[in-house]
Design a protein around this motif. Structure first.
Motif, mmCIF file in Angstrom:
data_model
loop_
_atom_site.group_PDB
_atom_site.id
_atom_site.type_symbol
_atom_site.label_atom_id
_atom_site.label_comp_id
_atom_site.label_asym_id
_atom_site.label_seq_id
_atom_site.Cartn_x
_atom_site.Cartn_y
_atom_site.Cartn_z
ATOM 1 N N UNK A 205 84.901 -22.600 67.479
ATOM 2 C CA UNK A 205 85.669 -23.031 66.016
ATOM 3 C C UNK A 205 86.522 -23.937 66.285
ATOM 4 N N UNK A 206 86.991 -24.470 68.226
ATOM 5 C CA UNK A 206 87.965 -24.941 68.650
ATOM 6 C C UNK A 206 88.098 -26.722 67.830
ATOM 7 N N UNK A 207 86.341 -27.435 68.032
ATOM 8 C CA UNK A 207 86.159 -28.092 66.759
ATOM 9 C C UNK A 207 87.452 -28.495 66.197
ATOM 10 N N UNK A 208 87.727 -27.234 65.194
ATOM 11 C CA UNK A 208 88.063 -27.944 63.820
ATOM 12 C C UNK A 208 89.636 -27.532 63.916
ATOM 13 N N UNK A 209 90.430 -27.789 65.158
ATOM 14 C CA UNK A 209 91.498 -27.892 65.700
ATOM 15 C C UNK A 209 91.807 -29.349 65.354
ATOM 16 N N UNK A 210 92.936 -30.102 64.258
ATOM 17 C CA UNK A 210 93.136 -31.212 64.350
ATOM 18 C C UNK A 210 93.675 -31.305 65.567
ATOM 19 N N UNK A 211 94.594 -30.576 65.861
ATOM 20 C CA UNK A 211 95.367 -31.600 67.876
ATOM 21 C C UNK A 211 93.843 -31.895 68.810
ATOM 22 N N UNK A 212 93.171 -30.775 68.552
ATOM 23 C CA UNK A 212 92.003 -30.568 69.320
ATOM 24 C C UNK A 212 91.342 -31.892 69.583
ATOM 25 N N UNK A 213 91.388 -32.528 68.778
ATOM 26 C CA UNK A 213 90.429 -34.144 68.163
ATOM 27 C C UNK A 213 91.067 -34.666 68.360
ATOM 28 N N UNK A 214 92.102 -35.139 68.485
ATOM 29 C CA UNK A 214 93.249 -35.630 68.447
ATOM 30 C C UNK A 214 93.142 -35.776 70.469
#
Length: 345
Positions: free
Chosen positions: A266-275
């Motif tokens: 579920x990491x790709x759902x984190x907004x900070x991870x995408x940033x």
């Protein structure tokens, strides 16, 4: 086949090296005959044969070691010959004494072997006069000097290309590793894909060691080389890039390991991870751009796809899921240091 394999190497020494050695032996032989009026200047030939090395720096070091070893061996042989004569047992005892003396003095391997060899040759030839000992020392110095002169005059090789290629290749591989981290953060990965990414990241260490070794060899090839000034600036550029990559390799492997240890689908759902992935993509882009400039210093990049440096934007940190905050914090810190290294700050 095994015996043949032990006798032959996979590749020949460079032809230039064989030519330089032959010329040095011939020059040392002729000069010794002319200056010392000796018929068989064996010591000069042996000195020239052993002293010629791939570059001037190594040749100078070997010349000093060879000369000192011969001087020590000749003096010991002269003293033994005067004191005990020249029987076969005396020769054997002198050889053993020289071996143990070299061990006690912790001499380099070339000097340690040269002392007993010189003593053995002098005693076995049956001459223990001061003039003979003096001539053998001068003969050796002539052979070593001939090797040094020949190695300086016959275009010493400059080993810049292997160092340059290794450094540029490492820089591009670090950028590829950053891109693999980006893909793993943006898209769900299988366990096998994560392990494969970790294996590829670990391969950066051998590449770093190879680049370090190539740079050291390039530096040696430039030491005392007449073409030092022409090539030193190019090597300085490669060394500066290598120093940056040393820290980048550590950071990139650490990021990959942190992702492997704390991966979650579920990491790709984190907004900070995408940033973070956006910033990592920019870092990989700028690292490739830096590698391109190092590969073609002072020239227009040959790769038209390379764009101007990407600018870093401030990150807005949202409160992450409790299972992700350790990974996100680790990635943020490593990302900051990666950007500093790429910018040279």
């Amino acid at each position: 086949m095994r015996i043949t394999a032990r006798l032959r190497s996979e590749s020949r020494i460079p032809l230039l090296q064989a030519v330089k050695t032959s010329v040095a032996v011939a020059l040392g032989w002729i000069l010794s005959q002319a200056l010392l009026q000796t018929e068989l200047p064996i010591f000069a030939a042996i000195a020239a044969l052993l002293v010629v090395q791939p570059n001037i720096n190594q040749t100078l070091g070997r010349a000093v070691e060879r000369s000192l070893g011969v001087i020590g061996g000749v003096l010991i042989a002269y003293a033994v010959g005067i004191a005990f004569g020249e029987s076969s047992w005396i020769v054997l005892a002198a050889i053993i004494f020289c071996i143990m003396l070299a061990w006690a003095l912790r001499l380099a391997p070339s000097s340690a072997s040269q002392i007993p060899i010189s003593a053995m040759l002098v005693l076995s030839l049956g001459a223990s006069t001061p003039e003979y000992a003096r001539d053998r020392i001068i003969e050796t110095i002539i052979g070593a000097a001939a090797a040094l002169v020949v190695n300086a005059l016959i275009v010493p090789p400059v080993l810049l290309s292997p160092a340059h290629d290794a450094v540029v290749r490492l820089g591009r591989e670090v950028a590829d590793t950053l891109d693999r981290i980006v893909d793993a953060l943006r898209f769900p990965q299988q366990a096998g894909q994560i392990e494969e990414m970790m294996i590829k990241a670990r391969l950066l260490r051998p590449m770093l060691e190879k680049a370090e070794k190539a740079i050291k060899q390039a530096e040696e090839s430039l030491t005392l080389n007449p073409r030092h000034g022409v090539h030193r600036r190019l090597l300085d550029v490669d060394e500066e890039f290598y120093n940056r990559l040393t820290a980048l390799v550590t950071r990139t492997i650490g990021m990959t390991r942190a992702l492997r240890d704390h991966y979650d689908h579920s990491l790709h759902l984190e907004p900070t991870v995408l940033a973070i992935t956006v910033e990592l993509s920019r870092a990989a882009h700028d690292l490739r751009l830096l590698a391109e400039h190092v590969d073609h210093p002072g020239q227009t990049p040959v790769n038209p796809v390379v764009e101007p440096p990407a600018l870093t934007e401030p990150l807005v940190i949202f409160t992450p899921h409790p299972q992700h905050w350790i990974l996100i914090g680790s990635l943020m810190e490593d990302l900051r240091r990666v950007r500093e290294e790429i910018k040279g700050e």
